[in-house]
Scaffold this motif. Structure first.
Motif, PDB file in Angstrom:
ATOM      1  N   LEU A  14       0.819  -1.213   0.000  1.00 18.18           N
ATOM      2  CA  LEU A  14       0.000   0.000   0.000  1.00 18.18           C
ATOM      3  C   LEU A  14       0.849   1.257   0.000  1.00 18.18           C
ATOM      4  O   LEU A  14       0.317   2.359   0.103  1.00 18.18           O
ATOM      5  N   GLY A  15       2.172   1.109  -0.066  1.00 18.66           N
ATOM      6  CA  GLY A  15       3.033   2.279  -0.142  1.00 18.66           C
ATOM      7  C   GLY A  15       3.420   2.861   1.194  1.00 18.66           C
ATOM      8  O   GLY A  15       4.005   3.927   1.252  1.00 18.66           O
ATOM      9  N   SER A  16       3.102   2.155   2.293  1.00 18.33           N
ATOM     10  CA  SER A  16       3.465   2.665   3.616  1.00 18.33           C
ATOM     11  C   SER A  16       4.663   1.882   4.127  1.00 18.33           C
ATOM     12  O   SER A  16       4.528   1.057   5.029  1.00 18.33           O
ATOM     13  N   ASP A  17       5.822   2.139   3.543  1.00 27.48           N
ATOM     14  CA  ASP A  17       6.977   1.305   3.904  1.00 27.48           C
ATOM     15  C   ASP A  17       7.413   1.536   5.345  1.00 27.48           C
ATOM     16  O   ASP A  17       7.916   0.623   5.988  1.00 27.48           O
ATOM     17  N   PHE A  18       7.182   2.752   5.865  1.00 31.39           N
ATOM     18  CA  PHE A  18       7.605   2.990   7.255  1.00 31.39           C
ATOM     19  C   PHE A  18       6.794   2.146   8.229  1.00 31.39           C
ATOM     20  O   PHE A  18       7.349   1.538   9.153  1.00 31.39           O
ATOM     21  N   PHE A  55      -8.641  -4.933   0.360  1.00 34.48           N
ATOM     22  CA  PHE A  55      -7.914  -4.799   1.627  1.00 34.48           C
ATOM     23  C   PHE A  55      -8.878  -4.834   2.813  1.00 34.48           C
ATOM     24  O   PHE A  55      -8.607  -5.472   3.832  1.00 34.48           O
ATOM     25  N   LEU A  56     -10.009  -4.144   2.671  1.00 36.81           N
ATOM     26  CA  LEU A  56     -10.967  -4.086   3.780  1.00 36.81           C
ATOM     27  C   LEU A  56     -11.549  -5.462   4.066  1.00 36.81           C
ATOM     28  O   LEU A  56     -11.713  -5.847   5.229  1.00 36.81           O
ATOM     29  N   ILE A 101      -4.496  -2.863   9.175  1.00 41.39           N
ATOM     30  CA  ILE A 101      -4.622  -2.961   7.716  1.00 41.39           C
ATOM     31  C   ILE A 101      -5.695  -1.994   7.233  1.00 41.39           C
ATOM     32  O   ILE A 101      -5.516  -1.282   6.249  1.00 41.39           O
ATOM     33  N   ASN A 102      -6.823  -1.929   7.965  1.00 37.24           N
ATOM     34  CA  ASN A 102      -7.873  -0.973   7.595  1.00 37.24           C
ATOM     35  C   ASN A 102      -7.347   0.446   7.604  1.00 37.24           C
ATOM     36  O   ASN A 102      -7.585   1.209   6.668  1.00 37.24           O
ATOM     37  N   LEU A 103      -6.627   0.805   8.661  1.00 37.92           N
ATOM     38  CA  LEU A 103      -6.144   2.184   8.789  1.00 37.92           C
ATOM     39  C   LEU A 103      -5.212   2.542   7.640  1.00 37.92           C
ATOM     40  O   LEU A 103      -5.350   3.604   7.014  1.00 37.92           O
ATOM     41  N   VAL A 104      -4.271   1.639   7.336  1.00 41.27           N
ATOM     42  CA  VAL A 104      -3.310   1.939   6.277  1.00 41.27           C
ATOM     43  C   VAL A 104      -4.010   1.978   4.918  1.00 41.27           C
ATOM     44  O   VAL A 104      -3.707   2.833   4.078  1.00 41.27           O
ATOM     45  N   ALA A 105      -4.977   1.074   4.702  1.00 43.44           N
ATOM     46  CA  ALA A 105      -5.690   1.067   3.420  1.00 43.44           C
ATOM     47  C   ALA A 105      -6.464   2.367   3.237  1.00 43.44           C
ATOM     48  O   ALA A 105      -6.443   2.971   2.160  1.00 43.44           O
ATOM     49  N   PHE A 106      -7.138   2.821   4.298  1.00 38.95           N
ATOM     50  CA  PHE A 106      -7.871   4.088   4.179  1.00 38.95           C
ATOM     51  C   PHE A 106      -6.909   5.257   4.001  1.00 38.95           C
ATOM     52  O   PHE A 106      -7.221   6.208   3.285  1.00 38.95           O
ATOM     53  N   GLY A 107      -5.744   5.168   4.652  1.00 39.12           N
ATOM     54  CA  GLY A 107      -4.747   6.216   4.470  1.00 39.12           C
ATOM     55  C   GLY A 107      -4.300   6.304   3.016  1.00 39.12           C
ATOM     56  O   GLY A 107      -4.218   7.391   2.440  1.00 39.12           O
ATOM     57  N   ALA A 108      -4.050   5.138   2.386  1.00 42.30           N
ATOM     58  CA  ALA A 108      -3.649   5.130   0.980  1.00 42.30           C
ATOM     59  C   ALA A 108      -4.792   5.615   0.104  1.00 42.30           C
ATOM     60  O   ALA A 108      -4.586   6.326  -0.878  1.00 42.30           O
ATOM     61  N   ASN A 116      -3.404  10.439   2.336  1.00 39.24           N
ATOM     62  CA  ASN A 116      -2.754  11.232   3.378  1.00 39.24           C
ATOM     63  C   ASN A 116      -2.107  10.273   4.370  1.00 39.24           C
ATOM     64  O   ASN A 116      -2.219   9.061   4.241  1.00 39.24           O
ATOM     65  N   VAL A 117      -1.387  10.827   5.336  1.00 39.95           N
ATOM     66  CA  VAL A 117      -0.595   9.958   6.209  1.00 39.95           C
ATOM     67  C   VAL A 117      -1.263   9.704   7.554  1.00 39.95           C
ATOM     68  O   VAL A 117      -0.701   9.006   8.388  1.00 39.95           O
ATOM     69  N   GLN A 118      -2.456  10.268   7.762  1.00 38.70           N
ATOM     70  CA  GLN A 118      -3.111  10.059   9.052  1.00 38.70           C
ATOM     71  C   GLN A 118      -3.277   8.570   9.368  1.00 38.70           C
ATOM     72  O   GLN A 118      -3.082   8.144  10.494  1.00 38.70           O
ATOM     73  N   GLY A 119      -3.646   7.794   8.341  1.00 39.13           N
ATOM     74  CA  GLY A 119      -3.823   6.368   8.552  1.00 39.13           C
ATOM     75  C   GLY A 119      -2.539   5.714   9.042  1.00 39.13           C
ATOM     76  O   GLY A 119      -2.553   4.922   9.986  1.00 39.13           O
ATOM     77  N   ASP A 120      -1.419   6.059   8.421  1.00 41.70           N
ATOM     78  CA  ASP A 120      -0.126   5.498   8.818  1.00 41.70           C
ATOM     79  C   ASP A 120       0.196   5.878  10.257  1.00 41.70           C
ATOM     80  O   ASP A 120       0.645   5.045  11.054  1.00 41.70           O
ATOM     81  N   VAL A 121      -0.046   7.167  10.598  1.00 38.65           N
ATOM     82  CA  VAL A 121       0.280   7.634  11.944  1.00 38.65           C
ATOM     83  C   VAL A 121      -0.531   6.868  12.983  1.00 38.65           C
ATOM     84  O   VAL A 121       0.005   6.390  13.992  1.00 38.65           O
TER      85      VAL A 121
END
Lengths: 238, 99
Positions: free
Chosen positions: A68-72, B6-7, B43-50, B54-59
């Motif tokens: 998904l492009g989130s490598d970190f 992903f979901l 996985i849900n958070l990162v998928a929604f972030g992508a 934006n990066v909120q999902g990653d954070v």
């Protein structure tokens, strides 16, 4: 059977699928490994095997994050989960002597109820998801945005592809690289120009954590300290 | 790639985790199943972030990972304490609060 095959063929030839075929194949492999390991984890009788299956699930989800492009996040997942939490679990198993052989002779009634709850939950969530998000695509922006500030550079210091692309062969001394010059280059060459700065997701994540989310970040450090002290207090001998 | 793949993967993982929590008796295995559930949420958070780009999902996923690490530490300490007091880690035996 034939209906399933025609459906599969229809899905496989849809343009949004073939556009991202490598990603979709990777996703299918990762998802298959992940779900198989997750299922084995909750059904196997051997506790140590369960921990190892959990490790596979966590590694697969790190792969999903990278996909998904989130490598970190993927790297953090590998460091924290596979590096620390799995080891903690193995310690927990060894210290409690939790019948290393076949443990968990769960009654079939309990198992049936668990399966019922799980399937019902999936039906509800799955229906809501399919109903809401139907065929929405995840669109990826340029994976590595390249920032550029106009600079002057000595031709001798420039890498050969940059010199060729900008038509600077035979020139010596200082040349000015403008925004227009930079924009005319291919992305592969762009990143080798002096003054170009490649940043992926990581810079944005760092910005977000240390500005908008600084309070949760500090709260997390307090939480980890509290958990550390709490674990020592709970587990120590009187 | 579709958002839903992903979901739905996360949903299946979540349900397997719930099944594990409900059917397992060994405390360590229950904690492992909880990790499965937290991972599905990640996985849900990162998928929604992508999806929202934006990066909120990653954070948030990183915060969830940190909280999960704290939870496992305390949870395993409690399982250890239970084992020391009762020589068993069977969660179904914990019924002292029953009236």
């Amino acid at each position: 059977m034939i209906a399933a095959l025609t459906l599969a063929q229809e899905v496989l030839t849809r343009s949004e699928f073939t556009d991202a075929l490598p990603q979709n194949i990777a996703f299918a492999i990762i998802a298959g490994v992940m779900l198989f390991s997750a299922f084995k984890m909750v059904t196997t009788g051997n506790v140590v095997h369960a921990a190892l299956y959990l490790m596979i699930v966590l590694a697969a989800s790190a792969a999903i994050f990278i996909l998904l492009g989130s490598d970190f996040v993927g790297a953090t997942q590998i460091l924290v989960y596979i590096g620390a939490i799995i080891v903690l679990f193995l310690f927990g198993i060894m210290l409690t002597k939790a019948q290393l052989g076949d443990d968990d002779s769960v009654s079939s009634e309990r198992r049936g109820m668990g399966a019922l709850v799980g399937v019902l939950l999936f039906v509800v969530i799955g229906f809501a998801l399919v109903d809401t998000y139907e065929n929405i695509e995840v669109e990826f922006s340029d994976p590595e945005p390249i920032a550029f500030t106009p600079t002057t550079a000595d031709v001798d210091d420039l890498p050969t592809p940059v010199i060729e692309a900008l038509g600077l062969e035979g020139r010596t001394g200082e040349v000015e690289i403008t925004r227009a010059d930079f924009d005319s280059l291919e992305p592969e060459v762009q990143r080798r120009v002096p003054g170009a700065e490649v940043f992926g997701n990581n810079k944005q994540i760092a910005d977000a954590i240390f500005s908008d989310y600084i309070v949760p970040f500090e709260a997390t450090s307090v939480l980890l300290l509290a958990a550390l002290i709490g674990a020592v207090v709970v587990a120590r001998k009187e | 790639m579709m958002l839903n793949q992903f979901l739905l993967l996360a949903a299946v993982l979540f349900c397997i985790g719930v099944y594990g929590v409900l059917t397992r008796r060994n405390g360590v295995l229950v904690l492992m199943s909880v990790e499965l559930i937290l991972n599905a949420v990640n996985i849900n958070l990162v998928a929604f972030g992508a999806f929202r780009d934006n990066v909120q999902g990653d954070v948030f996923a990183i915060f969830v990972i940190a909280v999960a690490a704290a939870e496992v530490g305390v949870g395993l300490a409690m399982v250890l304490l239970m084992y020391r007091n009762r020589k068993s880690t069977d969660f179904t035996e914990l019924d002292m609060l029953k009236g």
